[in-house]
Design a protein around this motif. Structure first.
Motif, PDB file in Angstrom:
ATOM      1  N   GLN A  91      17.664   3.913   2.170  1.00 52.25           N
ATOM      2  CA  GLN A  91      16.819   3.157   3.770  1.00 52.25           C
ATOM      3  C   GLN A  91      15.627   2.121   4.009  1.00 52.25           C
ATOM      4  N   PRO A  92      16.235   1.466   3.949  1.00 56.77           N
ATOM      5  CA  PRO A  92      14.743  -0.275   4.434  1.00 56.77           C
ATOM      6  C   PRO A  92      13.894   1.173   5.234  1.00 56.77           C
ATOM      7  N   VAL A  93      12.609   0.165   4.320  1.00 57.06           N
ATOM      8  CA  VAL A  93      11.558   0.473   5.060  1.00 57.06           C
ATOM      9  C   VAL A  93      10.823  -0.634   5.247  1.00 57.06           C
ATOM     10  N   GLY A  94       9.750  -1.225   5.847  1.00 57.50           N
ATOM     11  CA  GLY A  94       8.977  -2.380   5.454  1.00 57.50           C
ATOM     12  C   GLY A  94       9.405  -3.267   5.119  1.00 57.50           C
ATOM     13  N   PRO A  95       9.091  -4.240   4.864  1.00 58.43           N
ATOM     14  CA  PRO A  95       9.438  -5.578   4.665  1.00 58.43           C
ATOM     15  C   PRO A  95      10.795  -5.570   4.059  1.00 58.43           C
ATOM     16  N   LYS A  96      11.814  -4.781   4.207  1.00 57.01           N
ATOM     17  CA  LYS A  96      13.393  -4.484   3.341  1.00 57.01           C
ATOM     18  C   LYS A  96      13.738  -4.898   4.756  1.00 57.01           C
ATOM     19  N   ILE A  97      13.062  -4.105   5.893  1.00 55.62           N
ATOM     20  CA  ILE A  97      14.522  -4.622   7.128  1.00 55.62           C
ATOM     21  C   ILE A  97      14.116  -5.912   8.037  1.00 55.62           C
ATOM     22  N   ARG A  99      13.975  -8.879   5.486  1.00 58.11           N
ATOM     23  CA  ARG A  99      14.517  -9.219   4.640  1.00 58.11           C
ATOM     24  C   ARG A  99      16.657  -8.471   4.876  1.00 58.11           C
ATOM     25  N   LEU A 100      16.877  -7.806   5.161  1.00 56.79           N
ATOM     26  CA  LEU A 100      18.135  -7.123   5.527  1.00 56.79           C
ATOM     27  C   LEU A 100      18.345  -7.547   7.193  1.00 56.79           C
ATOM     28  N   LEU A 101      17.194  -7.831   8.319  1.00 53.03           N
ATOM     29  CA  LEU A 101      18.250  -8.973   9.209  1.00 53.03           C
ATOM     30  C   LEU A 101      18.091 -10.357   8.964  1.00 53.03           C
TER      31      LEU A 101
END
Length: 369
Positions: A91-97, A99-101
């Motif tokens: 589950q991406p949270v914080g900056p990972k979202i 990065r996923l985009l």
């Protein structure tokens, strides 16, 4: 056990400690995996074990096109290797979202998805993707007993799925159930526990279908329960360790005849006394989360690790006089996945010869994104 397969003629070119991989045995493991499944459409192997682009390409060459991973770097590695479908089992949270985009935007020929287990997390992902004019598929991460992440497969999970379906920027498409806590050596007992843990998942899927939603994609299991879920209809299975195999699963999962395809190379660096010597195989060279021995040596009978520090492993042997400083030992780690992540690159052995080196490119937290 035939030990002749792993001996490398030009081992003097390999500085130790090192990790060797054997492509012929990797291919055999992939092909065995396919025979144990109902077809490649129902395989979604996890790449956390190897983190290597060339190994991913070997899977793709064998027809595997769906994958699971745990980090953005692993997802990017898969996209670079040409994977069509990648589930970020996190589950991406914080900056990972963000990065996923960026990952989704950078690699448009790969379909990405991720996990969610709460409404706030779903809303955060939806907000960022919606603002960018993008939509990403999500799987509900279900806690089926591992008590690590996920939501209980009950009314709460149903409500999360229904809520996510109303959010712009995300589309719920499936359910994810990892039961890695089920490792009973007794296969009958392991199957009984896996069936019990999976029943609420099937019940939830049926409830969603009854409400008019498309029957969800079901992604289930890891290595221990792979043979169990592989016999169910319509389940995408996610083993990972099969690619290299290790001593832990070799002893715990006797029904799975995968081959050792990655070995540690270490050398004797000091003779301590008549029954004790030291190897250059420390914490930084083999996964240290398990108690000793952490590695089983194939070419030395009766060797027992006694202690370990960052760069050293002290080992008991029957007679130190039969060993000398510089001797090469080959070992199978108890846990290959975190062991592989300790190495920048692996040596590639073919026909008893080192022929190449492959970067463990996704061991880092980021490649380009």
């Amino acid at each position: 056990m035939d030990h002749s397969w792993y001996r490398v003629q030009n081992i003097d070119t390999v500085d130790s400690p090192a990790l060797l991989v054997f492509p012929d045995r990797i291919r055999e493991n992939i092909r065995l995996l396919k025979t144990m499944s109902q077809g490649v459409d129902w395989l979604r192997p996890h790449v956390k074990t190897h983190k290597i682009a060339e190994v991913s390409q070997m899977l793709i060459a064998e027809g595997v096109y769906k994958f699971k991973c745990a980090t953005i770097a692993e997802a990017e590695m898969l996209a670079m290797a040409g994977a069509k479908d990648v589930l970020l089992a996190y589950q991406p949270v914080g900056p990972k979202i963000n990065r996923l985009l960026e990952l989704v935007s950078t690699y448009p020929t790969t379909t990405f998805s991720c996990l969610i287990d709460s409404i706030p997390a779903a809303e955060a992902i939806a907000k960022i993707f919606s603002a960018a004019g993008k939509t990403i598929s999500v799987f509900i991460d279900l806690n089926v007993g591992i008590n690590r992440t996920g939501i209980s497969p009950d009314h709460a999970a149903l409500e999360l799925y229904l809520s996510a379906a109303q959010m712009s920027g995300i589309t719920p498409v499936g359910l994810h159930a990892y039961d890695g806590h089920l490792r009973d050596a007794d296969f009958t007992l392991r199957k009984q526990k896996a069936d019990e843990a999976f029943k609420p998942v099937l019940d939830l899927a049926a409830q969603l279908a009854d409400k008019g939603y498309a029957y969800p994609i079901l992604v289930a299991g890891g290595s221990p329960t792979f043979p169990i879920h592989a016999q169910r209809n319509g389940i995408e299975c996610s083993p990972g360790t099969f690619i290299f195999w290790d001593w832990g699963y070799h002893t715990q999962l006797p029904e799975q005849p995968f081959l050792f395809a990655a070995l540690l190379v270490t050398r004797v660096i000091s003779i301590i006394d008549a029954n004790t010597l030291c190897l250059d195989l420390g914490h930084k060279s083999v996964a240290a989360e398990n108690p000793l021995p952490r590695v089983t040596f194939l070419n030395v009978t009766g060797a027992q690790p006694l202690s370990q520090s960052e760069e050293h492993m002290v080992v008991s042997v029957q007679d130190s006089r039969s060993h000398k400083v510089g001797d090469v030992w080959y070992g199978v780690p108890v846990h290959i996945c975190p062991t592989c992540a300790l190495y920048d690159s692996v040596y590639v052995a073919n026909d008893h010869t080192i022929v190449d080196k492959w970067a463990v490119i996704a061991r880092n937290r980021a490649i380009h994104i």
